[in-house]
Design a protein around this motif. Sequence first.
Motif, mmCIF file in Angstrom:
data_model
loop_
_atom_site.group_PDB
_atom_site.id
_atom_site.type_symbol
_atom_site.label_atom_id
_atom_site.label_comp_id
_atom_site.label_asym_id
_atom_site.label_seq_id
_atom_site.Cartn_x
_atom_site.Cartn_y
_atom_site.Cartn_z
ATOM 1 N N ASP A 58 0.827 -1.205 0.000
ATOM 2 C CA ASP A 58 0.000 0.000 0.000
ATOM 3 C C ASP A 58 0.867 1.263 0.000
ATOM 4 O O ASP A 58 1.849 1.361 0.739
ATOM 5 N N GLY A 59 0.515 2.216 -0.862
ATOM 6 C CA GLY A 59 1.220 3.491 -0.907
ATOM 7 C C GLY A 59 2.423 3.513 -1.817
ATOM 8 O O GLY A 59 3.025 4.567 -2.035
ATOM 9 N N GLN A 60 2.786 2.366 -2.383
ATOM 10 C CA GLN A 60 3.964 2.272 -3.244
ATOM 11 C C GLN A 60 3.641 2.844 -4.630
ATOM 12 O O GLN A 60 2.603 2.549 -5.215
ATOM 13 N N THR A 61 4.524 3.711 -5.159
ATOM 14 C CA THR A 61 4.389 4.199 -6.531
ATOM 15 C C THR A 61 5.273 3.328 -7.398
ATOM 16 O O THR A 61 6.495 3.275 -7.196
ATOM 17 N N VAL A 62 4.657 2.650 -8.383
ATOM 18 C CA VAL A 62 5.354 1.540 -9.014
ATOM 19 C C VAL A 62 4.885 1.347 -10.453
ATOM 20 O O VAL A 62 3.800 1.789 -10.850
ATOM 21 N N THR A 63 5.736 0.674 -11.236
ATOM 22 C CA THR A 63 5.367 0.226 -12.576
ATOM 23 C C THR A 63 4.991 -1.261 -12.488
ATOM 24 O O THR A 63 5.712 -2.046 -11.855
ATOM 25 N N VAL A 64 3.875 -1.640 -13.099
ATOM 26 C CA VAL A 64 3.450 -3.048 -13.111
ATOM 27 C C VAL A 64 3.223 -3.493 -14.560
ATOM 28 O O VAL A 64 2.846 -2.694 -15.418
ATOM 29 N N ARG A 65 3.468 -4.768 -14.807
ATOM 30 C CA ARG A 65 3.275 -5.345 -16.140
ATOM 31 C C ARG A 65 2.491 -6.634 -15.995
ATOM 32 O O ARG A 65 2.806 -7.465 -15.136
ATOM 33 N N GLY A 66 1.451 -6.786 -16.815
ATOM 34 C CA GLY A 66 0.658 -8.000 -16.694
ATOM 35 C C GLY A 66 -0.287 -8.188 -17.865
ATOM 36 O O GLY A 66 -0.433 -7.323 -18.738
ATOM 37 N N GLU A 67 -0.973 -9.335 -17.837
ATOM 38 C CA GLU A 67 -1.952 -9.667 -18.869
ATOM 39 C C GLU A 67 -3.312 -9.133 -18.440
ATOM 40 O O GLU A 67 -3.717 -9.264 -17.279
ATOM 41 N N LEU A 68 -4.017 -8.507 -19.376
ATOM 42 C CA LEU A 68 -5.346 -7.972 -19.103
ATOM 43 C C LEU A 68 -6.335 -9.133 -19.092
ATOM 44 O O LEU A 68 -6.594 -9.756 -20.124
ATOM 45 N N ARG A 105 -11.922 2.155 -23.016
ATOM 46 C CA ARG A 105 -12.378 0.780 -23.217
ATOM 47 C C ARG A 105 -12.002 0.274 -24.613
ATOM 48 O O ARG A 105 -11.564 -0.862 -24.774
ATOM 49 N N LYS A 106 -12.152 1.191 -25.609
ATOM 50 C CA LYS A 106 -11.816 0.798 -26.978
ATOM 51 C C LYS A 106 -10.336 0.439 -27.086
ATOM 52 O O LYS A 106 -9.953 -0.439 -27.856
ATOM 53 N N LYS A 107 -9.508 1.144 -26.314
ATOM 54 C CA LYS A 107 -8.062 0.892 -26.347
ATOM 55 C C LYS A 107 -7.722 -0.434 -25.682
ATOM 56 O O LYS A 107 -6.760 -1.107 -26.054
ATOM 57 N N LEU A 108 -8.529 -0.813 -24.673
ATOM 58 C CA LEU A 108 -8.186 -1.975 -23.855
ATOM 59 C C LEU A 108 -9.025 -3.222 -24.152
ATOM 60 O O LEU A 108 -8.762 -4.285 -23.574
ATOM 61 N N GLU A 109 -10.032 -3.117 -25.013
ATOM 62 C CA GLU A 109 -10.992 -4.213 -25.106
ATOM 63 C C GLU A 109 -10.446 -5.442 -25.816
ATOM 64 O O GLU A 109 -11.121 -6.473 -25.879
ATOM 65 N N HIS A 110 -9.232 -5.364 -26.359
ATOM 66 C CA HIS A 110 -8.609 -6.560 -26.912
ATOM 67 C C HIS A 110 -8.019 -7.369 -25.757
ATOM 68 O O HIS A 110 -6.951 -7.071 -25.261
ATOM 69 N N TYR A 111 -8.767 -8.383 -25.303
ATOM 70 C CA TYR A 111 -8.338 -9.194 -24.162
ATOM 71 C C TYR A 111 -7.048 -9.944 -24.491
ATOM 72 O O TYR A 111 -6.670 -10.098 -25.642
ATOM 73 N N ASN A 112 -6.422 -10.433 -23.423
ATOM 74 C CA ASN A 112 -5.202 -11.216 -23.509
ATOM 75 C C ASN A 112 -4.024 -10.411 -24.083
ATOM 76 O O ASN A 112 -3.077 -10.975 -24.590
ATOM 77 N N ARG A 113 -4.116 -9.093 -23.993
ATOM 78 C CA ARG A 113 -3.005 -8.242 -24.402
ATOM 79 C C ARG A 113 -2.221 -7.841 -23.152
ATOM 80 O O ARG A 113 -2.776 -7.631 -22.080
#
Length: 713
Positions: A58-68, A105-113
């Motif tokens: 909690d409170g950490q400012t961070v970069t995260v990478r993952g599958e949507l 939503r239009k930018k992100l709606e391609h799942y598994n990206r």
Amino acid sequence: MDTGQYLDTEVMYVKGVGPNRVPLLHKLGLRTARDILYHFPRRYEDRTQLPPMRELCDGQTVTVRGELINLETRSLRGGKVLLRATLSDGTGRVTLVWFNQPWLRKKLEHYNREVIAFGTIKQREWSYEISSPEIEIIEDEDDIAEFRRIVPVYPLTEGLGQKNARSIVAEVIAKGLREIDDPLPDDFRRAHRLQPLQWSLRQIHAPEDLDKQAAARKRLVFEEFFFMQLQVQMRRNEVQRELGVAFQIEDAGALQGTGTLFAEQQAIREGETLLDSVHRMLPFTLTGAQQRVISEIWRDMARPVPMNRLVQGDVGSGKTAVAACAMLAAIRNGYQSAMMVPTEILAEQHAANLHRLFDPIGVNVVLLTGKLPAAKRKKALQQAAAGEAQIVVGTHALISDGVAFAKLGLCVIDEQHRFGVMQRLAIRQKSGVAPDVLVMTATPIPRTLTMTLYGDLDLSVIDEMPAGRKPIKTYHKGPHERTSIYSGLRKLIDEGRQAYYVTPMIEENAKIEAQAAEEVFRLLSQEVYPDLKIGLLHGQMKLAEKDEVMGQFRRGDLHILVSTVVIEVGVDVPNASVMVIEDASRFGLAQLHQLRGRVGRGDAQSYCILIDNTQSLEASERMGIMVSTTDGFKIAEADLRLRGPGEIAGTRQSGSLDFRLADLVQDSHLLEQSRQAAIELLETDPDLSLPQHAKLLECLSSNLRDRALMTVS
């Protein structure tokens, strides 16, 4: 320093700006590509670290990478939309949340990206969440490299986003950086361990790592300070080349270590030494600090070049006596002295004090202010022009065209921060030769500010208070404690003391301040203390009215004086031993210290009550500083740290403090280094006429032109 033309391009022609963004950039003071290049980030986001999601906290400012793995939209009241996206990296999950940005939503709606995001982690009951993160959909590894970097965050205005700003700056760097020519010679840079200018500008906007950003910042901060110090030291050298008055002063150091031999007072005797005259003039013993400072001043006055000295002394340290000794030296040499102060009240106070010192030894002191009756003003002008007025005390009226001196040898300027540089020069030009200048201030100034604002002046500090002065006891009270404050005030008044009651500075509007004072006056005189005599003083009153009220308070005819900040400096009533300040957090620390200094000038224990309903940590800290110390220099350092130099110095001096990147608190060590570097460089090349300094001189001249244009505009 630049040698090309792209940097002179108006912002409207810079790629990526467009007509809609032009007024936004203008609002930030950015009118050319060069302005954009020197519009530095205010902070950085380090997006290089990419921890596994299981290690987030909690409170950490961070970069995260993952599958949507999930995307949902929910309608809210008022037609707004909540968008939630869930990322997983196999070790944990993070939910990304946006309010009223349905286009995402239009930018992100391609799942598994794959998505990379940056923001601050908030721990919810069952999950981690990042609100309004910056994101990038990963197409290839280049996207990751572009996102995982140290990202600049720029000062912006509404309507201009960080992404737009970064893009515009990148465009200017790509096309304009090659036009930059470094004004600092290579050997100078190496001697001071400074990076090249082009490299530093690139690294300050797009640092490869934080160490390189720090090195770039060091170079740019040093350069800002260095050019300012060059200007200051060159001005100082110019004054030193002027022809001044070499006053005849018997041993200029003889005052140190002596006491006061106060004898019968009479006119200056023929053949009497300056030291004897001082002993007879002053009805008290000088402190060791006063003796030291007077000796420093006399040594300056004995030299054939104009004195240019600043005397700092806390409230009540005895600066007037020091100034009187300098004036006496000038008078004994047949020269006049002028004393310029910022307010009518302070002028009257100084004139009264100088009359008490000089009248018994036959020295003529004249008051000259803008509001004097015509007949008195005419007489004062005649006496100054004829040389009959040996000391002339006044406000800015002293520099008006109608004022002339027969033989002006010394200018004393009190509370220098209230005057602009041009006013200081104007009073100096009232003499056929360059008069000595003695600047005094009761506002303790941190060393960094002294080097910035007054670097062309020699410095003396009166760091000792007269014997017998009791420290003022200061208390911070809440508005709910007014009843007990009123009771305590009543007790002290019954013991024969007087009190100031200062109303808040609501805003920069004298009429509103007057209304606030009038309301407090009504409350105290009609409801709280109907049996006491209470006076009212504010800046909207006529001079005669202010004189009458202050006269009554000085004579003890008033128990309480309700006032605005017009009593901040110059008012000296020894019997006043209580200072109550309403809404104290509205004032700066230095101003509170100045107000507090109106009491504690007599033998009785004095008190200062700060009434304030502090809501912020900063306000609480400021009140705590006032309660814990009466040391003006400690207070000034804290004021500089909390409010910044511009607020302390005042708007008239702000041009000297317009740094793009430098910070007088954080970078004080670089200020000292740059000052020494400027002094050493000018010792070898006073006019910067050597070939290797040609670029330096050109850049300095350009900076001075830019400042002049800023001042005019």
